[in-house]
Design a protein around this motif. Sequence first.
Motif, mmCIF file in Angstrom:
data_model
loop_
_atom_site.group_PDB
_atom_site.id
_atom_site.type_symbol
_atom_site.label_atom_id
_atom_site.label_comp_id
_atom_site.label_asym_id
_atom_site.label_seq_id
_atom_site.Cartn_x
_atom_site.Cartn_y
_atom_site.Cartn_z
ATOM 1 N N MET A 206 0.820 -1.207 0.000
ATOM 2 C CA MET A 206 0.000 0.000 0.000
ATOM 3 C C MET A 206 0.861 1.268 0.000
ATOM 4 O O MET A 206 0.648 2.169 -0.821
ATOM 5 C CB MET A 206 -0.911 -0.002 1.237
ATOM 6 C CG MET A 206 -1.733 1.267 1.423
ATOM 7 S SD MET A 206 -2.908 1.161 2.803
ATOM 8 C CE MET A 206 -1.800 0.845 4.185
ATOM 9 N N TRP A 229 -1.029 -2.531 -3.998
ATOM 10 C CA TRP A 229 -2.437 -2.391 -3.627
ATOM 11 C C TRP A 229 -2.819 -0.929 -3.793
ATOM 12 O O TRP A 229 -2.394 -0.076 -3.028
ATOM 13 C CB TRP A 229 -2.721 -2.843 -2.189
ATOM 14 C CG TRP A 229 -4.181 -2.734 -1.843
ATOM 15 C CD1 TRP A 229 -5.173 -3.599 -2.196
ATOM 16 C CD2 TRP A 229 -4.818 -1.683 -1.098
ATOM 17 N NE1 TRP A 229 -6.391 -3.157 -1.721
ATOM 18 C CE2 TRP A 229 -6.207 -1.986 -1.042
ATOM 19 C CE3 TRP A 229 -4.365 -0.516 -0.480
ATOM 20 C CZ2 TRP A 229 -7.130 -1.170 -0.389
ATOM 21 C CZ3 TRP A 229 -5.285 0.297 0.177
ATOM 22 C CH2 TRP A 229 -6.654 -0.029 0.215
ATOM 23 N N PRO A 231 -5.372 1.919 -3.465
ATOM 24 C CA PRO A 231 -6.596 2.131 -2.690
ATOM 25 C C PRO A 231 -7.761 2.692 -3.493
ATOM 26 O O PRO A 231 -8.903 2.673 -3.017
ATOM 27 C CB PRO A 231 -6.166 3.125 -1.598
ATOM 28 C CG PRO A 231 -4.967 3.815 -2.162
ATOM 29 C CD PRO A 231 -4.274 2.809 -3.029
ATOM 30 N N GLY A 278 -9.188 -3.039 1.922
ATOM 31 C CA GLY A 278 -7.920 -2.661 2.544
ATOM 32 C C GLY A 278 -7.600 -3.508 3.759
ATOM 33 O O GLY A 278 -8.434 -4.261 4.271
ATOM 34 N N HIS A 285 -10.646 2.594 5.905
ATOM 35 C CA HIS A 285 -9.914 3.062 4.733
ATOM 36 C C HIS A 285 -10.625 4.175 3.976
ATOM 37 O O HIS A 285 -10.127 4.642 2.952
ATOM 38 C CB HIS A 285 -9.615 1.890 3.788
ATOM 39 C CG HIS A 285 -8.411 1.103 4.198
ATOM 40 N ND1 HIS A 285 -7.135 1.487 3.877
ATOM 41 C CD2 HIS A 285 -8.286 -0.020 4.943
ATOM 42 C CE1 HIS A 285 -6.266 0.621 4.384
ATOM 43 N NE2 HIS A 285 -6.943 -0.309 5.037
ATOM 44 N N TYR A 289 -5.955 10.150 1.544
ATOM 45 C CA TYR A 289 -4.680 9.449 1.436
ATOM 46 C C TYR A 289 -3.640 10.505 1.082
ATOM 47 O O TYR A 289 -3.652 11.043 -0.034
ATOM 48 C CB TYR A 289 -4.754 8.359 0.362
ATOM 49 C CG TYR A 289 -5.577 7.169 0.781
ATOM 50 C CD1 TYR A 289 -4.988 5.927 1.013
ATOM 51 C CD2 TYR A 289 -6.954 7.285 0.978
ATOM 52 C CE1 TYR A 289 -5.744 4.832 1.417
ATOM 53 C CE2 TYR A 289 -7.723 6.203 1.393
ATOM 54 C CZ TYR A 289 -7.101 4.976 1.609
ATOM 55 O OH TYR A 289 -7.856 3.899 2.020
#
Length: 506
Positions: A206, A229, A231, A278, A285, A289
């Motif tokens: 992530m 990953w 998001p 997530g 999540h 971000y």
Amino acid sequence: METKGDEKIKKYESIPSAKMLLASLRSVGYTDETAIADIIDNSIAANANKICIWFDWDRKQILIADDGDGMSSEELIKAMQIGSSDPNETRNINDLGRFGMGMKTASFSLGKRLLVISKNDGNYCNAVWDLNYIEHNDKWNILIKDETEIEEILNYKKEKIQFQSWDCGTIIIIRDLDRMIDFDNLEKSKGKFYQMISKVKKHISMIFHRFIEEDNLEIYVNGNLINAWNPFIIDNVATQELSMEIYEDEKNTVTIQPYVLPHKTKFEDENTFNRAGGIKGWLNHQGFYVYRNRRLLVYGTWFGKLKKEPAYNLARIKLDMLSESDFNWNIDIKKSKAVPPVVIEELVMQVALLTTQSSAKVYNSRGTYNKSANISNGNLKYIWEQRLNSLGQYMFYLNKKNPLLLNILQQLDDDKAQQLKTYLSLVENYSPAMMCGIVDMNNKSTQKIDDEIKYKDIIRIEEKIKILKKLSYEKEEIYDVINEMPEYSYLLSSDLKKIIDGGNRE
């Protein structure tokens, strides 16, 4: 002894105890996964294309190798110094550090021995921080290992890591993992050790997903390649990419890209849906971000401004900043904290409110929605809201997320938008409800106001002053207007005059 004028000044060099200071640095507050991520930052900054991480239970050590630029002996010794870079220097856009502390503090949070071997132009060099040695001697000594010991380390897992075949690079070995392993209970510690490896893999996928996706960076953990990953689930055609917002001034450049993720019914199966949620689940999540130079710092936060609701689960907002804004965002050593500067708070919240509205529509629609729908549809009748001001008194504020107002603001340039916001602040403070005494406008409260709240209020006042001066209003009139605003009634008249005159903030 030095003299200054008629004064004689004595100076004593005060060198902190190596034993005590390094022991304190071990408690900065890293988790295992954030410590590993902080060390990876150094590899990325060194232009690595491949990073190999090996968690070795048998040897009770962690090894991190990269094929980055490598260092000479002099460069390595400098890099091993505590505080090896000036935090005030302008950073390269690829530099993920700031304080020159990350590699050391992160490593110390895991174990008591940090060995670094670097290869540059075919030459090897090494340096060691050994906290056992420092506890015994209390000396700021970096140690150097002999070639025999280094050769044995280079042969470790060489068929997996292939460090010796790289033209240059660096290996970090962390040993005596006393913060990770209870040596009096090895059986229980072994289970936790392998659970930690799983957490680290998910965290890396992530935190560094953009480097993996955009730069083809390869990160291996115990020989297994880590997949990114993302998001924002951009590979799902039902993901909505909303309008981007950009804020720029002499101190900040911030890009905000909101997304609304698909309804559960738009995922191919339950596993795909759960993975999109997530590592901490859908509820944790949702939110912003925050990326610094593309490296994820903070995720799944509304900055304390919104409560997490299931209907907001589909709202995720990418916020990009550069390292030049570190101090404005209060970035910490661990790179796990970020606070938006007051100058962009309003923009951040406007985007958050629009995105959560759209998320709620999709969440409640069972997936039957029109991607081209106007996301700013809302309740036009919701004009006023009542909330506490800095004094803890209730005031009436205009609803800044009213769709009609948002539509108007989006059509104005920055200067005109600021003029409108200044006028709306006058409307709020001089509304009939305020003038009728619901809030005592003449009460210069002696109540203690939190310094952060006061600082933010002063920023807002300065913005209003700037606009009013630009519109040719005199200082006396500006003072009278702001001095009678209930919102700022706790400020002393003398403080307010200093602000208007451009004096120092208190």
